[in-house]
Write a protein that holds these residues in place. Structure first.
Motif, PDB file in Angstrom:
ATOM      1  N   THR A   1      -0.294  13.319  -2.737  1.00  0.00           N
ATOM      2  CA  THR A   1       1.025  13.166  -2.123  1.00  0.00           C
ATOM      3  C   THR A   1       1.067  11.937  -1.226  1.00  0.00           C
ATOM      4  O   THR A   1       0.155  11.669  -0.450  1.00  0.00           O
ATOM      5  CB  THR A   1       1.431  14.435  -1.359  1.00  0.00           C
ATOM      6  OG1 THR A   1       2.792  14.286  -0.938  1.00  0.00           O
ATOM      7  CG2 THR A   1       0.568  14.689  -0.146  1.00  0.00           C
ATOM      8  N   GLY A   2       2.107  11.168  -1.387  1.00  0.00           N
ATOM      9  CA  GLY A   2       2.251   9.927  -0.637  1.00  0.00           C
ATOM     10  C   GLY A   2       1.677   8.732  -1.369  1.00  0.00           C
ATOM     11  O   GLY A   2       2.018   7.591  -1.072  1.00  0.00           O
ATOM     12  N   SER A   3       0.776   8.997  -2.337  1.00  0.00           N
ATOM     13  CA  SER A   3       0.135   7.890  -3.053  1.00  0.00           C
ATOM     14  C   SER A   3       0.727   7.649  -4.425  1.00  0.00           C
ATOM     15  O   SER A   3       0.504   6.599  -5.013  1.00  0.00           O
ATOM     16  CB  SER A   3      -1.365   8.158  -3.219  1.00  0.00           C
ATOM     17  OG  SER A   3      -1.994   8.161  -1.962  1.00  0.00           O
ATOM     18  N   MET A   4       1.449   8.608  -4.955  1.00  0.00           N
ATOM     19  CA  MET A   4       2.011   8.452  -6.314  1.00  0.00           C
ATOM     20  C   MET A   4       3.079   9.527  -6.486  1.00  0.00           C
ATOM     21  O   MET A   4       3.225  10.425  -5.656  1.00  0.00           O
ATOM     22  CB  MET A   4       0.913   8.604  -7.355  1.00  0.00           C
ATOM     23  CG  MET A   4       0.262   9.976  -7.370  1.00  0.00           C
ATOM     24  SD  MET A   4      -1.175  10.075  -8.452  1.00  0.00           S
ATOM     25  CE  MET A   4      -2.432   9.300  -7.479  1.00  0.00           C
TER      26      MET A   4
ATOM     27  N   LEU B   1     -14.865   9.160 -10.010  1.00  0.00           N
ATOM     28  CA  LEU B   1     -14.934   7.698  -9.895  1.00  0.00           C
ATOM     29  C   LEU B   1     -13.733   7.139  -9.161  1.00  0.00           C
ATOM     30  O   LEU B   1     -13.825   6.111  -8.495  1.00  0.00           O
ATOM     31  CB  LEU B   1     -15.000   7.083 -11.312  1.00  0.00           C
ATOM     32  CG  LEU B   1     -16.268   7.422 -12.096  1.00  0.00           C
ATOM     33  CD1 LEU B   1     -16.075   7.127 -13.577  1.00  0.00           C
ATOM     34  CD2 LEU B   1     -17.444   6.632 -11.555  1.00  0.00           C
ATOM     35  N   ASP B   2     -12.600   7.807  -9.310  1.00  0.00           N
ATOM     36  CA  ASP B   2     -11.363   7.280  -8.732  1.00  0.00           C
ATOM     37  C   ASP B   2     -10.436   8.456  -8.415  1.00  0.00           C
ATOM     38  O   ASP B   2      -9.628   8.852  -9.250  1.00  0.00           O
ATOM     39  CB  ASP B   2     -10.697   6.316  -9.724  1.00  0.00           C
ATOM     40  CG  ASP B   2      -9.394   5.737  -9.198  1.00  0.00           C
ATOM     41  OD1 ASP B   2      -8.729   4.997  -9.958  1.00  0.00           O
ATOM     42  OD2 ASP B   2      -9.034   6.034  -8.031  1.00  0.00           O
ATOM     43  N   PRO B   3     -10.544   9.018  -7.215  1.00  0.00           N
ATOM     44  CA  PRO B   3      -9.779  10.228  -6.904  1.00  0.00           C
ATOM     45  C   PRO B   3      -8.264  10.045  -6.946  1.00  0.00           C
ATOM     46  O   PRO B   3      -7.530  11.015  -6.987  1.00  0.00           O
ATOM     47  CB  PRO B   3     -10.221  10.567  -5.475  1.00  0.00           C
ATOM     48  CG  PRO B   3     -11.533   9.910  -5.326  1.00  0.00           C
ATOM     49  CD  PRO B   3     -11.490   8.674  -6.148  1.00  0.00           C
ATOM     50  N   LEU B   4      -7.808   8.778  -6.903  1.00  0.00           N
ATOM     51  CA  LEU B   4      -6.360   8.568  -6.936  1.00  0.00           C
ATOM     52  C   LEU B   4      -5.902   8.011  -8.277  1.00  0.00           C
ATOM     53  O   LEU B   4      -4.885   7.334  -8.357  1.00  0.00           O
ATOM     54  CB  LEU B   4      -5.931   7.626  -5.798  1.00  0.00           C
ATOM     55  CG  LEU B   4      -5.963   8.256  -4.414  1.00  0.00           C
ATOM     56  CD1 LEU B   4      -5.425   7.296  -3.367  1.00  0.00           C
ATOM     57  CD2 LEU B   4      -5.146   9.537  -4.355  1.00  0.00           C
TER      58      LEU B   4
ATOM     59  N   GLU C   1      -4.271   0.350  -0.950  1.00  0.00           N
ATOM     60  CA  GLU C   1      -5.570  -0.074  -1.445  1.00  0.00           C
ATOM     61  C   GLU C   1      -5.546  -0.125  -2.965  1.00  0.00           C
ATOM     62  O   GLU C   1      -4.809   0.613  -3.606  1.00  0.00           O
ATOM     63  CB  GLU C   1      -6.686   0.915  -1.071  1.00  0.00           C
ATOM     64  CG  GLU C   1      -6.646   1.462   0.328  1.00  0.00           C
ATOM     65  CD  GLU C   1      -5.654   2.596   0.519  1.00  0.00           C
ATOM     66  OE1 GLU C   1      -5.609   3.133   1.627  1.00  0.00           O
ATOM     67  OE2 GLU C   1      -4.902   2.933  -0.413  1.00  0.00           O
TER      68      GLU C   1
ATOM     69  N   PRO D   1     -10.434   1.610  -7.859  1.00  0.00           N
ATOM     70  CA  PRO D   1     -11.428   0.897  -8.670  1.00  0.00           C
ATOM     71  C   PRO D   1     -10.979   0.792 -10.126  1.00  0.00           C
ATOM     72  O   PRO D   1     -10.486   1.760 -10.688  1.00  0.00           O
ATOM     73  CB  PRO D   1     -12.688   1.774  -8.545  1.00  0.00           C
ATOM     74  CG  PRO D   1     -12.274   3.036  -7.904  1.00  0.00           C
ATOM     75  CD  PRO D   1     -10.959   2.863  -7.275  1.00  0.00           C
TER      76      PRO D   1
ATOM     77  N   TYR E   1      -2.147  18.287  -5.584  1.00  0.00           N
ATOM     78  CA  TYR E   1      -0.942  17.792  -4.898  1.00  0.00           C
ATOM     79  C   TYR E   1      -1.294  17.187  -3.535  1.00  0.00           C
ATOM     80  O   TYR E   1      -0.839  16.097  -3.180  1.00  0.00           O
ATOM     81  CB  TYR E   1       0.066  18.927  -4.730  1.00  0.00           C
ATOM     82  CG  TYR E   1       1.219  18.548  -3.838  1.00  0.00           C
ATOM     83  CD1 TYR E   1       1.193  18.833  -2.466  1.00  0.00           C
ATOM     84  CD2 TYR E   1       2.307  17.846  -4.336  1.00  0.00           C
ATOM     85  CE1 TYR E   1       2.223  18.443  -1.635  1.00  0.00           C
ATOM     86  CE2 TYR E   1       3.345  17.463  -3.503  1.00  0.00           C
ATOM     87  CZ  TYR E   1       3.290  17.773  -2.161  1.00  0.00           C
ATOM     88  OH  TYR E   1       4.314  17.366  -1.326  1.00  0.00           O
TER      89      TYR E   1
ATOM     90  N   ARG F   1      -3.978  15.929  -2.587  1.00  0.00           N
ATOM     91  CA  ARG F   1      -4.751  14.687  -2.712  1.00  0.00           C
ATOM     92  C   ARG F   1      -3.823  13.517  -3.006  1.00  0.00           C
ATOM     93  O   ARG F   1      -4.037  12.409  -2.548  1.00  0.00           O
ATOM     94  CB  ARG F   1      -5.769  14.846  -3.838  1.00  0.00           C
ATOM     95  CG  ARG F   1      -6.653  13.619  -4.052  1.00  0.00           C
ATOM     96  CD  ARG F   1      -7.856  13.891  -4.908  1.00  0.00           C
ATOM     97  NE  ARG F   1      -7.544  14.410  -6.210  1.00  0.00           N
ATOM     98  CZ  ARG F   1      -7.982  15.575  -6.684  1.00  0.00           C
ATOM     99  NH1 ARG F   1      -8.751  16.343  -5.951  1.00  0.00           N
ATOM    100  NH2 ARG F   1      -7.667  15.977  -7.905  1.00  0.00           N
TER     101      ARG F   1
END
Lengths: 523, 543
Positions: free
Chosen positions: A464-467, A427-430, A89, A92, A460, A462
């Motif tokens: 992990t796997g995304s960055m 605003l943007d948790p990732l 995804e 924002p 971590y 939150r």
């Protein structure tokens, strides 16, 4: 009206030229001062320019409204579809500002004037930290939007936390050039014969050499080698992205993560991931190109997007002039840029929506204090742009962030940094930098203890796997050490040292941590 | 079950004495004669043109499969769908009622589901193994559907393959007999990486295309077979845990990482399991499981009767309409529907045909006629309630009131559907909205929905209905408190926008736009984007 302005401008220029080395002006002289870029901007009325808005873009152009609307529609479609083929995804982000002057526009005329121009580019993306500006300065109406798509495609990677090595990002951009848009569908993956031709005529770069290329490498700076590099990057990435087996993209991510950590590409590592050595890979790539069979991915966009119509927004000429000047400041590393920036900072911008671009200009020209001031003003005025909070947080944190040593610390400013990070994460948790910076404050802040460890572990989980997580994991190790959990700290330090995903900076700190733990040193 | 190869020898001799069959010239459809029988077991009805013994055995086998599946997974039927089986004596008759092109393939049976009924159509039982595998495979998908389970595609197909091979032997049920065709595929083709296998969705190229579909089915079967019957040495509780999670994705919390969980369960990563599987499928040694036979009524106890021609004409017309969209079938049913005292089943079938033609209004009319004629088909009652509800509740409108007549009708229909099928979910969800939009919500209905709430699927939507109903009842504080719980449930855009409208009204402000929550609120087990799993970034893992 225009003539009188031209005359006035030329009068000022004459007066400046005629003056001997003179005393500085008296401070309370009421004369209007303008930098050369401002003068250029004031000399035109930007007639025929329109401003269109969609949820993710703001377009400035002097093309016809219908053509402009089509451009936006295409980019919105591609943005949607990118999430599909990148399987991630989009976080924002502030709307991308897109400036598309036509070949006959006054923008092009005044931008190309004489000695003020350092160098010309067809397509530039000079602002990418808190906002995204794409500026086309080629004849896009005749030559097509490929370069715009390519630049746009690359600009999406940070918003998906999918940045990677230089050649990969180049390849992604070129993959976007293969897009074909229909009524409610985007297709990617067609053969890009023009792009691939250099490989057939000039041969391939050895893969070890290819993966080492950076923006300052000869292969990128040489006018004829750059095409071969582009072709090879395009084929490499297209093979992965449009392969029906999802595992190929995952292998690419693995390879990228290792390259980001360690720029030296190793053949045995490549073979472990992709199953073939470079020679075997060369055969696969040659068969792919020669075979002429390209997998087309078609992605249907939602009906609401297919039916979307851009909104036509008000565009005062003042806004166009300020936009022009800021674009020159961002793109031209010349004294006139400094002058223009000084002028804007002294007078203030009239167009509030361009403030973020002005911040980018401050960053580009290393104006730290004005940048911080502007950021605080934007925050005080209310913003949903998470990057604004993080840019200020980085400033507040200061140099400690960049020193690869176990003993770096931040002081009482940690509180403000954490608050800014939390506001960004709301605003943007990732948001990658927000998470990393927040973890950093818990590892190196004035406080320590089990709560800090817990906070880092939550970060971590939150992300992990995304960055990438190496920074955060290392922060956890430091936090454990400071909390007295020696065993956990030792384990993490060793993991970082052994990990192919941790970079040299991380390993330096991990080595220091391991040594400190072995010596029984207290934090 | 009996070994049909042996049975066939006996049967052939007996058939020789039976006069040759032919569709009589006066009949508009094939296979209409006086030699059909109707047999009913607890969960199936069968129209058979074949011998009674094999017909009863077929029904019994289906009952066993059903009982075994539901018992093994401890599942309850939530969206009942009547199943009618047709068993033909002659292959040409089977083909007359099969979709176009089936005569070119070797297919001897198929399953087809409509909103009101499922059909199993079988050719003469010469190759029972092949026909059974096919029908049982499809019937397992039916069972997942009626229990409202949505496991990942690989698990659904793997289980269907596994259960398709059950047979009764010496007082026990054998499950897991190896499928020779699948073994051959596994031994000659490269296995798919597990991250690929686990991520295949219904719209994936691997599932839809021919190139990889064979290995996908085979490997899905093989993996489950290896875990359940292979002498793998894998931890049994690990297998059980992993299977539980993949078969119930709704149990998985946000942020869950399937691959990490896999490693925890099995003590190895994906590539290692694939290597093991490669050794297993090439090993040539495949065990199978033995289970106690579930208690189901004996085949001999099923009620059987001859089928009068008039009834048969209607049933075969129905079959022709469902499976081949036959205009003759449609004509016969429409003609029959116009007669006084027409049976409800005619209208049920015509309603299903209207759905196929994407004409929900016509479907509603026909199913209303079925209700008026006294249908007992639960699926029809349920679908009628859903059709009407969807029309009313397509757009969220804070001020909308359902007309009283519609309220009464929908209440009656939906509560009746719930009485007949208390474990279902759809009727409860719709009933909540009927009460939300009623001038005077009925508390007892709201309480019934609340009791069922924990197992409902569209919980955010139902919660919004509760909020609106409470506002109608003047319970503002309760409504506000419920709105506070909204964000804890799985996000659904329609409901989120509706909730924002309600909040704006309560707070007397303008409505704000609703943004979907960012990725960590999405369960990552089955998180897919474009039909493929969300891409993960490899990185250092925290111990």
């Amino acid at each position: 009206m225009i003539l009188s302005r031209l005359l006035r401008g030329s009068v000022i220029a004459l007066l400046v030229a005629a003056l001997p080395a003179a005393e500085p002006k008296v401070a309370n002289d009421p004369a209007v001062t303008m930098s050369p870029f401002e003068v250029s901007a004031e000399s035109v009325d930007f007639k025929g320019w329109i401003k269109l808005g969609t949820p993710h873009f703001t377009l400035y152009t002097d093309a016809k409204e219908k053509d402009a609307a089509n451009v936006l529609r295409e980019l919105e479609f591609m943005r949607w579809a990118a999430q599909d083929f990148m399987r991630r995804e989009l976080c924002p982000r502030a709307p991308t500002v897109l400036v598309l002057p036509t070949s006959r526009s006054d923008w092009r005329k005044i931008a190309s004037k004489g000695a003020m121009v350092e160098w010309r580019v067809a397509m530039s993306a000079p602002a990418q930290r808190i906002t995204n500006l794409l500026l086309a300065e080629y004849d896009w109406q005749d030559e097509g939007l490929d370069l715009v798509r390519s630049a746009f495609g690359r600009s999406l990677l940070p918003a998906m936390n999918l940045g990677g090595p230089f050649t990969y990002e180049q390849g992604i951009g070129l993959f976007f050039e293969t897009a074909e848009i229909e009524k409610d569908k985007v297709s990617f993956g067609r053969a890009n014969a023009m792009r691939v031709a250099p490989l057939l005529h000039e041969g391939w770069m050895p893969w070890g050499q290819f993966f080492r290329v950076t923006p300052i490498s000869e292969e990128y700076r040489s006018q004829w080698k750059i095409h071969r590099l582009g072709a090879q990057a395009a084929v490499f990435v297209q093979y992965m992205l449009s392969n029906p087996e999802p595992a190929w993209l995952e292998r690419l991510m693995d390879w990228n993560a290792r390259r980001v950590a360690d720029a030296d590409p190793k053949e045995e590592e490549f073979k472990a991931i992709f199953g073939v050595d470079w020679k075997g890979w060369q055969k696969i790539m040659e068969d792919y190109v020669r075979g002429g069979r390209y997998q087309i991915m078609s992605i249907r966009v939602p009906p609401a997007l297919a039916a979307m119509q851009p909104a036509k927004l008000e565009l005062p000429v003042r806004e166009m002039r300020e936009l022009f000047v800021i674009a020159q400041v961002l793109n031209q590393h010349v004294p006139a840029s400094q002058a223009a920036l000084d002028s804007f900072l002294a007078k203030g911008l009239k167009t509030a929506s361009l403030r973020e671009l002005l911040v980018e200009a401050c960053m580009r020209r290393s104006r730290t204090e004005p940048k911080a001031r502007l950021l605080r003003e934007i925050i005080a005025g209310g913003t949903s742009n998470a990057a604004v909070f993080i840019e200020l947080a980085r400033d507040v944190t200061g140099q400690a962030l960049f020193r690869p040593t176990l003993h770096r610390r931040i002081g009482s400013e940690a509180g403000e940094v954490r608050e800014l990070c939390r506001r960004a994460l709301a605003l943007d948790p990732l948001f990658l930098e927000a998470n990393h910076l927040l973890a950093f404050t818990y590892a190196y802040g004035p406080d320590s203890g089990p709560d800090n460890v817990k906070a880092i572990e939550e970060i971590y989980r939150r992300i992990t796997g995304s960055m990438r997580t190496n920074d955060v994991v290392l922060d956890a190790g430091v936090a454990h050490w400071r909390a007295g959990n020696v065993a956990a700290a030792v384990k993490i330090a060793q993991m970082i040292l052994d990990s192919p995903y941790a970079d040299q900076g991380d390993k330096t700190i991990a080595a220091e941590l391991k040594a400190a733990l072995a010596a029984g040193a207290k934090p | 079950m009996i070994p049909f190869r042996c049975f066939r020898i006996w049967l052939t001799g007996a058939l020789a004495a039976v006069p040759a069959l032919a569709a009589t010239p006066s009949e508009p459809l094939a296979a209409i004669d006086d030699n059909w029988r109707h047999i009913r077991s607890p969960n199936f009805e069968l129209y058979t043109h074949a011998r009674e013994y094999e017909s009863r055995t077929l029904l019994h086998d289906l009952e066993l499969l059903r009982a075994l599946f539901l018992g093994r997974f401890k599942l309850k039927e939530r969206a009942k769908l009547d199943v009618t089986v047709y068993l033909f004596r002659h292959l040409k008759d089977f083909h007359a009622y099969a979709p176009r092109g089936m005569e070119q393939s070797d297919t001897k049976g198929f399953y087809q589901a409509s909103p009101d009924r499922a059909i199993i159509n079988l050719a003469p039982i010469e190759d029972w193994d092949g026909a059974q595998r096919l029908v049982f495979h499809e019937y397992v998908h039916h069972l997942f559907r009626i229990t409202e389970q949505e496991p990942p595609v690989w698990f659904n197909e793997g289980m269907a393959e596994l259960f398709s091979a059950i047979r009764e032997e010496r007082g026990q049920l054998e499950i897991g007999q190896p499928h020779i065709g699948r073994i051959a595929t596994l031994q000659t083709e490269k296995l798919l990486p597990l991250e690929t296998l686990f991520s295949v969705a219904h719209d994936s190229p691997i599932y839809r295309g021919k190139a990889h579909a064979g290995i996908f089915y085979a490997q899905s079967w093989a993996l489950l077979h290896y875990w359940n019957f292979g002498e793998s040495g894998l931890p049994k509780d690990g297998i059980a845990k992993f299977t539980l999670v993949v078969s119930n994705p709704q149990l998985v919390p946000p942020g869950f990482d399937l691959r990490v969980f896999f490693r925890q369960c099995f003590g190895m990563d994906y590539p290692d399991m694939v290597k093991r599987l490669e050794r297993y499928v090439s090993g040539g040694r495949y065990r199978f499981g033995k289970l106690p036979i579930p208690e189901v009524p004996k085949a001999a106890s099923y009620a059987a009767r001859p089928v009068p021609r008039e009834e048969l004409r209607l049933r075969l017309a129905e079959l022709a309409l469902r499976t081949t969209r036959s205009s003759m079938g449609a004509f016969m049913l429409v003609d029959a529907a116009a007669q006084p005292g027409a049976e409800p089943r005619i209208f049920e079938a015509l309603g299903a045909a209207a759905i196929t033609e994407q004409d929900p209004a016509k479907a509603r009319d026909r199913w209303e006629q079925a209700v008026a004629a006294g249908t007992t088909n639960i699926a029809v009652l349920r679908e009628l309630g859903l059709l009407e509800s969807r029309e009313w509740f397509q757009e969220f409108n804070h001020d909308f009131r359902l007309p009283l007549a519609s309220v009464e009708r929908l209440r009656q229909r939906l509560t009746r559907a719930i009485q007949l099928e208390p474990e279902q979910t759809a009727a409860y969800e719709m009933l909540a909205w009927v009460e939300a939009y009623a001038e005077a919500p009925l508390v007892e209905n709201l309480l019934a929905v609340q009791r069922a709430f924990p197992r409902l699927k569209a919980q955010q939507r139902v919660l919004l209905a509760f909020v609106i109903a409470r506002l109608r009842l003047g319970l503002r504080d309760q409504a506000v408190s419920m709105l506070g719980e909204f964000d804890k449930l799985e996000f659904e855009e329609w409901s989120a926008k509706g909730a924002e409208v309600v909040r704006a009204r309560l707070e007397n402000r303008a409505v704000r736009s609703v943004i979907a929550p960012t990725p960590q609120h999405v369960s990552r087990v089955n998180a897919t984007i474009g039909g493929r799993p969300r891409l993960k970034t490899p990185s250092v893992e925290l111990p």
